[in-house]
Design a protein around this motif. Sequence first.
Motif: not given
Length: 677
Positions: A429-437, A474-481, A463-465, A471-472
């Motif tokens: 989960r850490i690596l996937i987020a760091e890779a910009g997924a 929500v900041l990526a604008g995921a709530i609406g989609p 990933l949210s686990i 935080e990442l």
Amino acid sequence: MAAPEIRTTAEAMLTLVQEVAAMGPVIAAASAPGSLGASCLRLSRKISLLSHFLEEIWDFAARSDDATPSLPPSEAACSSSSPPVDATSCLADLLMALEAAKKCLMLGRRPRQDNASSVSLCSFPFLDSADLVEKNIDIQFQYVTWQLEKVLGKIPYENFGISDEVQEQVELIRAQLRRATVKRGTTNLKVFSEIYDMLSQTCGKELKLQRTSSSPELHIDDTVDGDHDFKDIVMLVAEVNGKSNHDMDNITLDITAGLNKARIADSFISAVNDDNQINLTSQMLEEFKKPDPLEIPEDFRCPISLELMKDPVIVSTGQTYERAYVQKWIDCGNRTCPKTQQKLQNLTLTPNYVLRSLIMQWCELHKVEQPCKTVSGWIRKSDGAFHEFTGDRVAIEVLVRNISSRSLEDQRSAAAELRSLAKRSTDNRILIAEAGAIPVLVKLLSADDHKIQEHAVTALLNLSIYEHNKELIVLAGAIGPIIQVLRSGSMEARENAAAAIFSLSLIDDNKITIGSAPGAFDALIELLYSGSHRGKKDAATALFNLCIYQGNKARAIRAGILSPLLKMLQEPLSNGMIDEALTILSVLVSHQEGKMAIARANTIPLLIDLLRTGQPRNKENAAAILLALCKKDNENLACIGRLGALIPLTELAKSGTDRAKRKATSLLEHLCKLQML
């Protein structure tokens, strides 16, 4: 087995699992100190974890039943929605295994006393001591553990529509059962296999044995496990499976004949030579020469795997587990502590450095191989439970590039793989987020391809686990989609979207963000009203968590949350959703607007009915809601008095749970004051 029969069998198994789960605390309190009481408790906990599995079988049967009512009988019998005969026969075997386990637990939970008659010796006429009684029950525990693992392994998941998450949970339970079986030794396992095959053939019909004068006979006079004769073990196993003495004798004769024909007897006894010396085979001799296994301290074992912990972590209830196993438990969607069943207040896993140090000292003292330490944390050397960052990072970066591909097939495949990787470990989960997924996955939520959309929302859920990823996302604008997927995606995508909203809302600031997002409550309430059983559960969990924030309670009321909640209270059994409905109402009633709306919706008669007929937890929550409705509101108080709440409240004050007693007593005091006015 037709769909109604499958549903009936699943209901019977669910009832058994609930009964066994309820026996756990009783066993813990009543059993004398020692391995037997602990064995009872561990088996009870493992069986209680099968509830999700059985619920999915019940859901499958319900869907199949709904899909075939208009078919002619001949066509309905051949409908592809019904599993094959071999698959459904496995359910009968599982029911038999659960019944045997319950009976065994009932034997094992009896407190040991100095007198051997404290366990029914009439069931064991060949015993003459309390110690041997306990050993007999221990053999029955080994058999039911072995039997349950074997039966679970035979069930074809695909024939009952079992989800991947629940499949993983069942496989984890099977692994625990295997370890528990082998821990007691392997000497009796071949005998168990023969007895099980015979019991399976005779389940539900009278045992019939055809013997001729030429039938060979085998005289097994040596012991099988050092304390028990072969016939004793047959009797013990048959007894825990509810067979009569006549059946026990016939099973013994039949297995004996079969052992002779197959020459299996040599595995259990060897020929006795002229000097009455026992000739052991080389394999048995090696087993005999092996030293006793080192006993691992109980506090050093993971409560889930029962293995020595290598990376112990503490969950919010204060219990310690092996990181890999408790993470898999959480990844399967569980939000309770595996050992105590208490709700986890958060999903943070805190390293238990003190215990880790003690385990390392113990390993060094007893020359036990210690876990390896690397720059990325603790890993296992070769079993693959943990991974070094470098190997996975390259693969993940390739997958992130592929989900941006123009090829739908590449996107679909890469999103599915990221979904799977994100489920496996915190490292991933850490690596996937760091890779910009995360930003790319958020874009895929708007994809026209429903499968890509489903993989993307589930990957974000997994990933949210990891706390920082919330935080990442929500900041990526995921709530609406995510809300859009919740409104119009496939049913599985909607279920996972609701679960993602719950996971993200564990952060207080996100409760505000999600609650104020247009359409969030509307979409969740629609899923609660008309979704699948799992979808309703996920929606209820998300709504409950959002409504903890005071500002969201009025939003939920205005969005129409009371309509599906009242529907759940009115439907018989409500597919197990009454608890969820009452829990959400208990949160909403603390808001003035929610209190007024609940009272206007004619909820009070439904709550009083639950006081009379509900389960203990239902009664407790119903009393709490009524008390909140009646505080500083004489009109509501007079209403519950007119509707006959006095008698059920009096009974609840005497025999309810501690919380229920407090709520009922307080209500009775308010009613008494009202009558005095």
